[in-house]
Write a protein that holds these residues in place. Structure first.
Motif, PDB file in Angstrom:
ATOM      1  N   ALA A   1       0.824  -1.211   0.000  1.00  0.00           N
ATOM      2  CA  ALA A   1       0.000   0.000   0.000  1.00  0.00           C
ATOM      3  C   ALA A   1       0.858   1.261   0.000  1.00  0.00           C
ATOM      4  CB  ALA A   1      -0.933  -0.014   1.208  1.00  0.00           C
ATOM      5  N   ILE A   2       1.905   1.290   0.819  1.00  0.00           N
ATOM      6  CA  ILE A   2       2.768   2.474   0.880  1.00  0.00           C
ATOM      7  C   ILE A   2       3.520   2.642  -0.429  1.00  0.00           C
ATOM      8  CG2 ILE A   2       4.726   3.511   2.052  1.00  0.00           C
ATOM      9  CD1 ILE A   2       2.083   3.519   3.616  1.00  0.00           C
ATOM     10  N   LEU A   3       4.002   1.535  -0.988  1.00  0.00           N
ATOM     11  CA  LEU A   3       4.709   1.622  -2.263  1.00  0.00           C
ATOM     12  C   LEU A   3       3.790   2.141  -3.362  1.00  0.00           C
ATOM     13  CD1 LEU A   3       7.471   1.069  -3.508  1.00  0.00           C
ATOM     14  CD2 LEU A   3       6.683  -1.243  -4.071  1.00  0.00           C
ATOM     15  N   MET A   4       2.544   1.689  -3.356  1.00  0.00           N
ATOM     16  CA  MET A   4       1.586   2.148  -4.353  1.00  0.00           C
ATOM     17  C   MET A   4       1.230   3.616  -4.126  1.00  0.00           C
ATOM     18  SD  MET A   4       0.374   0.891  -6.989  1.00  0.00           S
ATOM     19  CE  MET A   4      -0.716   1.483  -8.265  1.00  0.00           C
ATOM     20  N   LEU A   5       1.140   4.018  -2.868  1.00  0.00           N
ATOM     21  CA  LEU A   5       0.862   5.425  -2.558  1.00  0.00           C
ATOM     22  C   LEU A   5       1.947   6.327  -3.120  1.00  0.00           C
ATOM     23  CD1 LEU A   5      -0.740   7.634  -1.038  1.00  0.00           C
ATOM     24  CD2 LEU A   5       0.630   7.083   0.988  1.00  0.00           C
ATOM     25  N   VAL A   6       3.187   5.923  -2.975  1.00  0.00           N
ATOM     26  CA  VAL A   6       4.307   6.714  -3.494  1.00  0.00           C
ATOM     27  C   VAL A   6       4.256   6.775  -5.016  1.00  0.00           C
ATOM     28  CG1 VAL A   6       6.814   6.832  -3.678  1.00  0.00           C
ATOM     29  CG2 VAL A   6       5.754   6.224  -1.495  1.00  0.00           C
ATOM     30  N   ILE A   7       3.977   5.642  -5.655  1.00  0.00           N
ATOM     31  CA  ILE A   7       3.922   5.597  -7.120  1.00  0.00           C
ATOM     32  C   ILE A   7       2.818   6.506  -7.646  1.00  0.00           C
ATOM     33  CG2 ILE A   7       3.427   4.123  -9.106  1.00  0.00           C
ATOM     34  CD1 ILE A   7       4.786   1.834  -7.617  1.00  0.00           C
ATOM     35  N   VAL A   8       1.630   6.409  -7.056  1.00  0.00           N
ATOM     36  CA  VAL A   8       0.504   7.230  -7.503  1.00  0.00           C
ATOM     37  C   VAL A   8       0.787   8.707  -7.269  1.00  0.00           C
ATOM     38  CG1 VAL A   8      -1.931   7.757  -7.108  1.00  0.00           C
ATOM     39  CG2 VAL A   8      -1.162   5.382  -7.186  1.00  0.00           C
ATOM     40  N   ALA A   9       1.359   9.033  -6.105  1.00  0.00           N
ATOM     41  CA  ALA A   9       1.657  10.433  -5.802  1.00  0.00           C
ATOM     42  C   ALA A   9       2.671  11.006  -6.788  1.00  0.00           C
ATOM     43  CB  ALA A   9       2.178  10.555  -4.374  1.00  0.00           C
ATOM     44  N   VAL A  10       3.699  10.244  -7.104  1.00  0.00           N
ATOM     45  CA  VAL A  10       4.726  10.735  -8.030  1.00  0.00           C
ATOM     46  C   VAL A  10       4.165  10.905  -9.433  1.00  0.00           C
ATOM     47  CG1 VAL A  10       6.907  10.148  -9.147  1.00  0.00           C
ATOM     48  CG2 VAL A  10       6.645   9.800  -6.690  1.00  0.00           C
ATOM     49  N   ILE A  11       3.458   9.887  -9.922  1.00  0.00           N
ATOM     50  CA  ILE A  11       2.920   9.955 -11.286  1.00  0.00           C
ATOM     51  C   ILE A  11       1.884  11.066 -11.405  1.00  0.00           C
ATOM     52  CG2 ILE A  11       1.566   8.701 -13.009  1.00  0.00           C
ATOM     53  CD1 ILE A  11       2.936   6.167 -12.143  1.00  0.00           C
ATOM     54  N   SER A  12       1.015  11.184 -10.420  1.00  0.00           N
ATOM     55  CA  SER A  12      -0.011  12.236 -10.464  1.00  0.00           C
ATOM     56  C   SER A  12       0.620  13.620 -10.409  1.00  0.00           C
ATOM     57  CB  SER A  12      -0.993  12.057  -9.309  1.00  0.00           C
ATOM     58  OG  SER A  12      -1.650  10.811  -9.383  1.00  0.00           O
ATOM     59  N   SER A  13       1.640  13.792  -9.574  1.00  0.00           N
ATOM     60  CA  SER A  13       2.300  15.093  -9.462  1.00  0.00           C
ATOM     61  C   SER A  13       3.009  15.467 -10.762  1.00  0.00           C
ATOM     62  CB  SER A  13       3.301  15.080  -8.301  1.00  0.00           C
ATOM     63  OG  SER A  13       2.656  14.808  -7.080  1.00  0.00           O
ATOM     64  N   VAL A  14       3.692  14.479 -11.374  1.00  0.00           N
ATOM     65  CA  VAL A  14       4.392  14.744 -12.631  1.00  0.00           C
ATOM     66  C   VAL A  14       3.393  15.083 -13.735  1.00  0.00           C
ATOM     67  CG1 VAL A  14       5.820  13.714 -14.429  1.00  0.00           C
ATOM     68  CG2 VAL A  14       6.393  13.347 -12.029  1.00  0.00           C
ATOM     69  N   ALA A  15       2.307  14.284 -13.826  1.00  0.00           N
ATOM     70  CA  ALA A  15       1.295  14.549 -14.848  1.00  0.00           C
ATOM     71  C   ALA A  15       0.647  15.912 -14.645  1.00  0.00           C
ATOM     72  CB  ALA A  15       0.229  13.446 -14.815  1.00  0.00           C
ATOM     73  N   LEU A  16       0.340  16.252 -13.398  1.00  0.00           N
ATOM     74  CA  LEU A  16      -0.272  17.546 -13.114  1.00  0.00           C
ATOM     75  C   LEU A  16       0.660  18.686 -13.485  1.00  0.00           C
ATOM     76  CD1 LEU A  16      -2.667  19.102 -11.915  1.00  0.00           C
ATOM     77  CD2 LEU A  16      -1.582  18.871  -9.667  1.00  0.00           C
ATOM     78  N   ARG A  17       1.934  18.538 -13.163  1.00  0.00           N
ATOM     79  CA  ARG A  17       2.892  19.601 -13.471  1.00  0.00           C
ATOM     80  C   ARG A  17       3.046  19.766 -14.980  1.00  0.00           C
ATOM     81  NH1 ARG A  17       4.273  24.432 -12.910  1.00  0.00           N
ATOM     82  NH2 ARG A  17       6.416  24.901 -13.527  1.00  0.00           N
ATOM     83  N   LEU A  18       3.143  18.666 -15.716  1.00  0.00           N
ATOM     84  CA  LEU A  18       3.303  18.747 -17.169  1.00  0.00           C
ATOM     85  C   LEU A  18       2.073  19.366 -17.828  1.00  0.00           C
ATOM     86  CD1 LEU A  18       4.991  15.294 -17.927  1.00  0.00           C
ATOM     87  CD2 LEU A  18       6.067  17.551 -17.876  1.00  0.00           C
ATOM     88  N   LEU A  19       0.898  18.981 -17.375  1.00  0.00           N
ATOM     89  CA  LEU A  19      -0.330  19.521 -17.952  1.00  0.00           C
ATOM     90  C   LEU A  19      -0.496  21.000 -17.619  1.00  0.00           C
ATOM     91  CD1 LEU A  19      -2.695  16.494 -17.293  1.00  0.00           C
ATOM     92  CD2 LEU A  19      -1.869  17.278 -19.508  1.00  0.00           C
ATOM     93  N   GLN A  20      -0.133  21.388 -16.395  1.00  0.00           N
ATOM     94  CA  GLN A  20      -0.215  22.808 -16.037  1.00  0.00           C
ATOM     95  C   GLN A  20       0.795  23.630 -16.829  1.00  0.00           C
ATOM     96  OE1 GLN A  20       0.301  22.745 -11.772  1.00  0.00           O
ATOM     97  NE2 GLN A  20      -1.913  22.671 -11.396  1.00  0.00           N
ATOM     98  N   ARG A  21       1.963  23.079 -17.086  1.00  0.00           N
ATOM     99  CA  ARG A  21       2.943  23.786 -17.912  1.00  0.00           C
ATOM    100  C   ARG A  21       2.411  23.937 -19.342  1.00  0.00           C
ATOM    101  NH1 ARG A  21       8.820  21.311 -17.871  1.00  0.00           N
ATOM    102  NH2 ARG A  21       8.485  21.817 -15.654  1.00  0.00           N
ATOM    103  N   ARG A  22       1.708  22.910 -19.818  1.00  0.00           N
ATOM    104  CA  ARG A  22       1.106  23.016 -21.151  1.00  0.00           C
ATOM    105  C   ARG A  22       0.046  24.115 -21.180  1.00  0.00           C
ATOM    106  NH1 ARG A  22      -3.601  20.866 -23.165  1.00  0.00           N
ATOM    107  NH2 ARG A  22      -3.689  20.649 -25.440  1.00  0.00           N
ATOM    108  N   GLU A  23      -0.738  24.251 -20.096  1.00  0.00           N
ATOM    109  CA  GLU A  23      -1.723  25.318 -20.042  1.00  0.00           C
ATOM    110  C   GLU A  23      -1.064  26.688 -20.115  1.00  0.00           C
ATOM    111  OE1 GLU A  23      -4.335  25.008 -16.718  1.00  0.00           O
ATOM    112  OE2 GLU A  23      -4.535  22.857 -16.868  1.00  0.00           O
ATOM    113  N   GLU A  24       0.063  26.852 -19.422  1.00  0.00           N
ATOM    114  CA  GLU A  24       0.750  28.130 -19.433  1.00  0.00           C
ATOM    115  C   GLU A  24       1.327  28.440 -20.820  1.00  0.00           C
ATOM    116  OE1 GLU A  24       3.671  27.687 -16.439  1.00  0.00           O
ATOM    117  OE2 GLU A  24       2.243  27.666 -14.759  1.00  0.00           O
ATOM    118  N   GLU A  25       1.824  27.418 -21.504  1.00  0.00           N
ATOM    119  CA  GLU A  25       2.390  27.639 -22.827  1.00  0.00           C
ATOM    120  C   GLU A  25       1.315  27.989 -23.844  1.00  0.00           C
ATOM    121  OE1 GLU A  25       4.499  24.098 -23.679  1.00  0.00           O
ATOM    122  OE2 GLU A  25       6.175  24.546 -22.323  1.00  0.00           O
ATOM    123  N   LEU A  26       0.108  27.400 -23.679  1.00  0.00           N
ATOM    124  CA  LEU A  26      -0.974  27.692 -24.605  1.00  0.00           C
ATOM    125  C   LEU A  26      -1.567  29.069 -24.328  1.00  0.00           C
ATOM    126  CD1 LEU A  26      -2.776  24.241 -24.738  1.00  0.00           C
ATOM    127  CD2 LEU A  26      -1.311  25.242 -26.478  1.00  0.00           C
TER     128      LEU A  26
END
Length: 316
Positions: free
Chosen positions: A291-316
């Motif tokens: 559970a803890i390992l999965m929590l870390v994986i989900v948190a990292v992937i979600s944070s990276v995806a959110l950051r990339l998508l927000q950067r795309r919003e700023e560029e557009l």
């Protein structure tokens, strides 16, 4: 000092029977408001979210087992074992494939349906409600209904037989097809959510931009690519992050539709494996590490995806 009349305010001093204000301010002006409004919510959050996470972290470093009364500290033994466990790695692969399906299919389908329903009229308003109904239904209810339809000899097979199809696939019994059937069902349920979010984004696009692009000679596809799609960047961010989290935590659909099968672990996600390890096999320490390992994986992937998508919003 002058007194106007009986009951009037006394000038130059405090009114009779009243307490003079000292002018002191509380050293913690927001503390009372926090204790009144914020503390109850924070207490609930701490009890039902933070405390279980901390307990899981503690258990993950032990060999806790319901049938083994003596619990000892094992360090990172559970984590190292998971990274070399074929069953856990298979579950992680299954979860990744399922998450990709759940992220891509509802996003594409929801965008297409939103473009079709972005019109005025009672019919379109009614269709919006129809598409959103599966979202508010329980995942268990949706799974039971689809299981009855996709079972061998069910409604889907009957319709295919009516159309002359003889080679009927095992939608939930074929190891090569079961995972994609589950992905289709989850995508179908989340389609309405993506549709509503994209509809909100479409209604926020200024009509003047479309009119200006049309006057410049831009066709429908060019207007969508240059005007509509950039304005839908926030909607894409919301849908993608929500679908990522939904895909990684999938348990109830798997439990009802396939119970981790057919075969051994062909549709068993990490969340399903955690429940089986912790409550069926009673290996609490190992399940907590998963559970803890999965929590870390989900948190990292979600944070990276959110950051990339927000950067795309700023560029557009």
């Amino acid at each position: 000092m002058t007194i106007v009349e009986e009951g009037a305010v006394v000038r130059g001093g405090a009114a009779p029977g009243s307490k003079a204000r000292t002018g002191r301010r509380s050293p913690w002006p927001g503390l009372r408001h926090f204790l009144s409004f914020g503390a109850p919510g924070l207490l609930v959050y701490a009890c039902f979210v933070l405390a279980p996470i901390l307990l899981s972290v503690g258990y993950s470093f032990t060999n806790a087992n319901q049938f083994q009364p003596r619990t000892r500290f094992t360090g990172f033994e559970n984590y190292i074992g998971l990274l070399t466990d074929d069953a856990f790695l298979t579950a992680l692969k299954v979860t990744t494939i399922l998450t990709l399906i759940v992220v891509i299919a509802p996003n594409l389908g929801g965008l297409a349906v939103a473009l079709l329903l972005d019109r005025r009229g009672r019919l379109y308003y009614a269709l919006r409600g129809v598409f959103f109904v599966p979202v508010v239904l329980s995942s268990v209810v949706v799974s039971v209904v689809w299981q009855a339809m996709l079972t061998d000899g069910g409604l889907v097979d009957t319709l295919l037989c009516t159309l002359g199809v003889t080679a009927l696939p095992g939608w939930l019994s074929d190891p090569d097809l079961a995972l994609y059937s589950v992905g289709f069902i989850m995508s179908w349920q989340m389609l309405g959510f993506c549709t509503v979010v994209y509809l909100a984004g479409l209604q926020g696009v200024p009509q003047e931009l479309h009119e200006a692009a049309a006057l410049d000679g831009a066709g429908s596809w060019l207007r969508f690519r240059k005007v509509t799609w950039p304005m839908l960047a926030p909607a894409l961010t919301i849908n993608t992050v929500m679908l990522l989290i939904t895909g990684f935590k999938t348990y109830d659909h798997i439990q009802v539709l396939t119970a981790g099968g057919p075969g051994t672990g062909t549709t068993a996600t990490v969340a399903f494996s955690i429940i089986q390890t912790g409550f069926t096999a009673n290996r609490t320490g190992e399940a907590s590490a998963m559970a803890i390992l999965m929590l870390v994986i989900v948190a990292v992937i979600s944070s990276v995806a959110l950051r990339l998508l927000q950067r795309r919003e700023e560029e557009l």
